[in-house]
Design an enzyme around this catalytic site. Structure first.
Site, PDB file in Angstrom:
ATOM      1  N   ASP A  54      56.566   0.405 -50.862  1.00  0.00           N
ATOM      2  CA  ASP A  54      57.457   0.526 -52.012  1.00  0.00           C
ATOM      3  C   ASP A  54      56.966   1.410 -53.151  1.00  0.00           C
ATOM      4  O   ASP A  54      57.689   2.226 -53.683  1.00  0.00           O
ATOM      5  CB  ASP A  54      57.735  -0.870 -52.595  1.00  0.00           C
ATOM      6  CG  ASP A  54      58.253  -1.855 -51.561  1.00  0.00           C
ATOM      7  OD1 ASP A  54      58.149  -1.576 -50.356  1.00  0.00           O
ATOM      8  OD2 ASP A  54      58.762  -2.905 -51.965  1.00  0.00           O
ATOM      9  N   GLU A  64      47.996 -10.338 -50.074  1.00  0.00           N
ATOM     10  CA  GLU A  64      48.975  -9.281 -49.821  1.00  0.00           C
ATOM     11  C   GLU A  64      48.270  -7.937 -49.627  1.00  0.00           C
ATOM     12  O   GLU A  64      48.624  -7.157 -48.752  1.00  0.00           O
ATOM     13  CB  GLU A  64      49.973  -9.225 -50.987  1.00  0.00           C
ATOM     14  CG  GLU A  64      51.163  -8.318 -50.743  1.00  0.00           C
ATOM     15  CD  GLU A  64      52.172  -8.363 -51.890  1.00  0.00           C
ATOM     16  OE1 GLU A  64      51.871  -8.984 -52.939  1.00  0.00           O
ATOM     17  OE2 GLU A  64      53.258  -7.774 -51.751  1.00  0.00           O
TER      18      GLU A  64
HETATM   19  C1  GLC Z   1      56.568  -5.740 -50.622  1.00  0.00           C
HETATM   20  C2  GLC Z   1      56.143  -4.685 -49.613  1.00  0.00           C
HETATM   21  C3  GLC Z   1      57.091  -4.679 -48.432  1.00  0.00           C
HETATM   22  C4  GLC Z   1      57.186  -6.080 -47.847  1.00  0.00           C
HETATM   23  C5  GLC Z   1      57.563  -7.102 -48.928  1.00  0.00           C
HETATM   24  C6  GLC Z   1      57.481  -8.536 -48.428  1.00  0.00           C
HETATM   25  O1  GLC Z   1      57.779  -5.424 -51.195  1.00  0.00           O
HETATM   26  O2  GLC Z   1      56.073  -3.430 -50.192  1.00  0.00           O
HETATM   27  O3  GLC Z   1      56.652  -3.789 -47.455  1.00  0.00           O
HETATM   28  O4  GLC Z   1      58.095  -6.115 -46.825  1.00  0.00           O
HETATM   29  O5  GLC Z   1      56.678  -6.993 -49.998  1.00  0.00           O
HETATM   30  O6  GLC Z   1      56.193  -8.826 -47.985  1.00  0.00           O
END
Ligand code: GLC
Length: 462
Positions: free
Chosen positions: A165, A431
């Site tokens: 993102d 994450e």
């Molecule tokens: C963030 C990441 C995306 C992922 C989401 C849920 O937005 O950039 O790739 O799918 O989190 O984990």
């Protein structure tokens, strides 16, 4: 190692919501497209049927035109921003509310792994025959609306579609997105600061800035005005980028799709070891669909051939990796990110180019203690804290490990695996991680980090 596996299982169970898994309690309380696909690879070691369910549940929200949305809103809509009210996507009584954009198309890749490695071959065949037409519909949609000129490469219309993102590769194109002026849109944009839920869970230094968030939401508001007409979004979106990462994952998915189609239709190159037993036990209906799938083989071969011809345009010799392309300006985006290494996972580069890509990873490794940072550490946009602008992610590491190993570069592959396991051992399933200090960042108890490490641990212990 056992402790790590136990912890991964605990995370998956805690985030399990029955038929699907949330990425992380609190921060991401719904279902995400590519998260669920990778999460299925973890579930299959615990409960094969549950892994299939995770994949199948994603199609609950498939749109009639084939689009698979990146978020399926599964619970109370106020727990996440932007929720269904901001998206304003068309509703349907039998579909969960969803976002109106997609995410990297990795389903076929996961489907192939489940199909080839599952113990219950009869179920694997039934599920493959059931899901393949839906995956095909998704890929057809991608080519129809995101590559209307037939260039062989598809565009993303929102940074969130890349799955990476906040990557600095999107900065310039994102800043060009006009802010809509109509009163409804203004109201949404003006209340953005209070509306953002992510900052309640994670420190602002690790998340996108308000300025970036404004553009993310502005894009959603534009698509709302286009009434989510896929062709119009593809044509008129004010952000259109040919993302090297997304296209690499699509290419790999098409290769996996082709292998699956050949396997289930009894084509010339079967994959897996499903025998006559499995074939007999599936019933007529499944066999009928399998016959229909036969015709798709040519189509997928066509996608692969066109993409292979187009890929060299994305190579950046100076940076030693592939870069994305701004489809609106027609200019390459010379920002070195992990997405530009992913063509390795698609088997796209020849041996010499693969060596260059591996050398690039190794050069990044001389600047960072932990591989693989998501942005080149020497690049001015590198930020070791902010997500996708530097931090290490389990998902990109898992893909690059496999790719580097498959190209025969054992030593760098070992380092990627070593660094990933060191990070999760030290900090748990976060994450993302600081590439210099290794500190865990972003959400905690993260499902795909757990699922992919679980799968990886089982794979490497064989
Ligand atoms: C963030 C990441 C995306 C992922 C989401 C849920 O937005 O950039 O790739 O799918 O989190 O984990």
């Amino acid at each position: 190692m056992n402790q790590l596996v136990d912890e991964a299982i605990r995370v998956l169970r805690a985030n399990d919501r029955g038929r699907f898994t949330v990425p992380s309690e609190g921060l991401y309380p719904h279902q995400w497209l590519w998260d669920s696909a990778w999460i299925a690879l973890g579930w299959r070691h615990l409960h094969e049927a549950r892994a299939w369910q995770e994949l199948e549940s994603l199609f609950d929200a498939q749109w009639p035109d084939g689009m698979l949305p990146h978020i399926l809103f599964r619970e109370d809509s106020t727990s996440y921003f932007p929720g269904p009210a901001v998206w304003g996507t068309p509703t349907h009584p039998s579909r969960p509310p969803s976002s109106g954009i997609t995410q990297p198309p990795v389903l076929a890749t996961v489907l192939r792994r489940l199909y080839e490695e599952s113990l219950d071959k009869a179920r694997a065949r039934t599920m493959a025959v059931r899901l393949l037409p839906r995956v095909l519909a998704f890929h057809r949609w991608l080519y129809r609306v995101r590559d209307p000129q037939g260039t062989g490469l598809v565009a993303i219309v929102h940074p969130w579609e890349s799955g990476m993102d906040n990557s600095p590769a999107w900065d310039e194109a994102l800043l060009r997105v006009p802010l809509p002026e109509d009163p409804d849109s203004r109201q949404v944009l003006d209340s953005l600061q209070e509306a953002r839920r992510d900052l309640r869970h994670v420190d602002g230094s690790q998340r996108p800035t308000d300025q970036e968030y404004q553009r993310y939401i502005a894009l959603v508001l534009h698509f709302r005005t286009f009434r989510y007409d896929g062709a119009r979004v593809g044509r008129e979106a004010p952000f259109q980028v040919v993302d090297a990462g997304f296209n690499a994952l699509l290419h790999r998915a098409n290769r996996d799709l082709l292998a699956l189609l050949r396997a289930v239709t009894g084509g010339s190159r079967p994959v897996g070891d499903e025998g006559d037993e499995a074939q007999r036990s599936t019933g007529d209906h499944a066999e009928d669909s399998a016959a229909n799938l036969h015709g798709a083989i040519r189509e997928v071969e066509g996608w692969l051939a066109r993409a292979e011809a187009a890929w060299p345009r994305l190579w950046n010799d100076e940076l030693g990796l592939y870069t994305s392309l701004d489809r609106i300006t027609g200019r390459p985006i010379p920002v070195p990110t992990a997405g530009g290494l992913l063509p390795l996972f698609a088997g796209l580069p020849d041996g010499e180019r693969a060596r260059r890509l591996v050398a690039t990873i190794q050069a990044w490794g001389r600047h960072c203690r932990f591989l693989v940072p998501t942005t080149a550490p020497e690049h001015p946009s590198f930020d070791p804290l902010r997500y996708w602008r530097g931090p290490v992610w389990v998902v990109t590491n898992r893909l690059l490990w496999e790719a580097v190993r498959d190209y025969g570069h054992e030593e760098p592959a070992r380092r990627i695996a070593h660094d990933t396991f060191a990070l999760v051992q030290k900090e748990g399933f976060r994450e993302y991680y600081h590439p210099e200090t290794g500190v865990g960042l972003g959400g905690r108890g993260f499902s795909w980090s757990a699922a992919l490490v679980l799968d990886w641990a089982v794979q490497t212990s064989r």
